[in-house]
Scaffold this active site. Structure first.
Site, PDB file in Angstrom:
ATOM      1  N   ILE A  39      14.483   4.823  53.267  1.00 38.81           N
ATOM      2  CA  ILE A  39      13.687   6.325  52.727  1.00 38.81           C
ATOM      3  C   ILE A  39      12.245   6.239  52.474  1.00 38.81           C
ATOM      4  CG2 ILE A  39      15.844   6.866  51.936  1.00 38.81           C
ATOM      5  CD1 ILE A  39      14.798   6.346  49.073  1.00 38.81           C
ATOM      6  N   TYR A 127       9.950   1.258  35.564  1.00 43.76           N
ATOM      7  CA  TYR A 127      11.085   1.756  36.173  1.00 43.76           C
ATOM      8  C   TYR A 127      11.375   3.105  35.737  1.00 43.76           C
ATOM      9  CZ  TYR A 127      16.042   3.296  36.622  1.00 43.76           C
ATOM     10  OH  TYR A 127      17.237   4.038  36.891  1.00 43.76           O
TER      11      TYR A 127
END
Length: 294
Positions: A39, A127
């Site tokens: 992706i 994250y």
């Protein structure tokens, strides 16, 4: 017939999506893992989306290694920001809606009570920062989007807290588990069901409920409480033959490279009101622990 494109098909949620879709006859779906579709490759994403021309894209791909993300910064942003942006841009070009999974880590974790969708974000590590950046990119690129924030995901597949507890129980008599972080354990199969329910709803004409939603398990517990429930169920179901002693410890006693939110409690009212989707019943999902231990 609805056409559905799924990325990250070998992750916990991705596998559950494929399993549930295999039982549905009114959906034409294409499920791809990272080997089949990177992706982060804008051209590859555009080619696949243009060729398949889905009604809905569900992005279940993510870089979820929270501690590794503190070192793998470029990789985290490539998968959690660039990838979703590529998918959302491609979705917008073919008129598809975009469903994107996000996380409780977009919040600082210092609120009293449950986080609602409109609360101020404040990620405490790479994250969470990369996931928040991905949320923003999806919202900017594709007007018809749903961002689904979830937390403490577990399933029979992949690596997760439940499987780790059962594995450690094979060689330990006692464990120290963090007792001052709270959240809602969420079964990946329930997340998949919620996503498919939403996918059907948003393909209907004049749907207006796009935006950010929270979806996690109830009741909220600490990791310590969660572990105790897992071991109690495992003993009752015969997965463990001896009782496990679980000792509560503080976050400070278990240092990690990435800071964890002390409060990951997500409020599920909005998704219930808009879509009729109830919180994940994580206690029910622990009734088949033999499947987790295999």
């Amino acid at each position: 017939m609805m056409k559905l494109l799924i990325t990250g098909s070998l992750g916990q949620v991705g596998r559950c999506l494929v399993e549930q879709l295999n039982g549905m006859t009114d959906v034409d779906f294409l499920a791809l893992d990272r080997e089949e579709l990177d992706i982060t490759d804008e051209a590859a994403v555009s080619a696949v989306v243009t060729s398949f021309s889905p009604d809905v894209i569900i992005n279940a791909a993510a870089h979820t290694a929270v501690d590794k993300a503190e070192e793998e910064i470029a990789l985290s942003y490539a998968i959690n920001l660039d990838g979703p942006a590529n998918l959302a841009n491609a979705a917008d070009k073919v008129g598809a809606a975009m469903l994107h999974i996000s996380t409780d880590y977009v919040f600082a974790g210092n609120k009293d009570g449950e986080y609602v969708e409109s609360d101020e974000t404040g990620p405490q590590g790479v994250y969470g920062e990369s996931k928040l950046a991905g949320e923003i990119a999806v919202a900017q690129a594709c007007e018809r989007h749903i961002i689904l924030r979830t937390a403490w995901v577990f399933s029979e597949l992949g690596g997760n807290f439940v499987k780790s507890m059962l594995r450690l129980a094979q060689s330990r008599e006692s464990l120290g588990i963090v007792a001052d972080q709270f959240g809602g354990p969420t079964y990946a199969g329930d997340i998949a069901s919620a996503l498919l329910h939403i996918a059907v709803a948003i393909t209907k004409e004049n749907h207006t409920g796009f935006g950010i939603y929270h979806y996690s398990g109830m009741p909220h517990v600490s990791w310590y409480d969660f572990a105790n429930t897992i071991f109690a169920e495992a003993k009752q179901q015969g997965v463990l033959t001896t009782a496990m002693t679980v000792n509560p410890i503080a976050t400070a006693d278990y240092p990690t490279p990435a800071k964890r939110p002390a409060n990951s409690k997500l409020n599920n009212d909005k998704i219930l009101t808009q879509f009729g989707i109830h919180p994940s019943d994580w206690q029910l999902a622990l009734k088949n622990l033999k499947d987790y231990a295999s």
